[in-house]
Enzyme design. Sequence first.
Site: not given
Ligand code: CIR
Length: 257
Positions: A165, A252
């Site tokens: 992201h 996150c």
């Molecule tokens: C994903 O791949 O969507 C989750 N395992 C990790 C999301 C991490 N989100 C973020 O850094 N905002």
Amino acid sequence: MRFTRAIVRPPGATFAHGLSREPLGTPNLELALLQHQRYCDALLECGLALTRMPASDELADAPFVEDTALIARGRAITTRPGAPSRLGEVADVHDALVARGFEPDAIREPGTLDAGDVCEAGDIVFVGVSERTDEDGARQLATWLRAIGLAPRVVDVRGERSILHLKSGVSWLGDGRLLVIPELAGHAAFADFETVVVDASEAYAANAVRVNDRVLLAAGHPLAEAKLRDLGYLPLVLDMSEFAKLDGGLSCLSLRF
Ligand code: CIR
């Protein structure tokens, strides 16, 4: 801007099956729960009151609650995550927002947006187009942001394969400053900000979170920590090893407002 609240969601039984691009190993649920508890304690230490959503045993990536909604200027919008397995998280966060008195807007099909691609920097809001957020999702969010008086800037990070992201590679520190990975340091979108560049060996540290008087920083990044201290910040260092295994960063794990 000062935050007063955050929404968090602890890992559930299937957490270890969350999405992962990095071969960093399988997360340990017990340790993840402990690290999540410490993360919540850190937010409390920053003066925030917490809304704790119940853990989900079906939605493995649900602890990464930031991706599913955005709150700005007292308004909320739910997202449409780019990974199909995460779409089911949105209804839960919608309900949590309604319970807190919000009337959330929504990113609509076919657009996709993960709010991990949204970096608020005062009145300017960077919106990343990434492998999760498409141009339609970014456009919908930009329209929403303009309507509440904010100035969106779309940043295409699809060429930056090292980050999932936008916010994996850039964080707002306040005071006109961004913490960035070397690859994004010279990006035109950030030209009117001072960029504090993390060492290439500490790229994960670029996902930091300014929370009131503190900066949450992932443990194991001594160069970044020293740099922040030299600039007068007070890093609050947290072990994130189990969340990093699923490509998750500090930001996150909470929805701050
Ligand atoms: C994903 O791949 O969507 C989750 N395992 C990790 C999301 C991490 N989100 C973020 O850094 N905002």
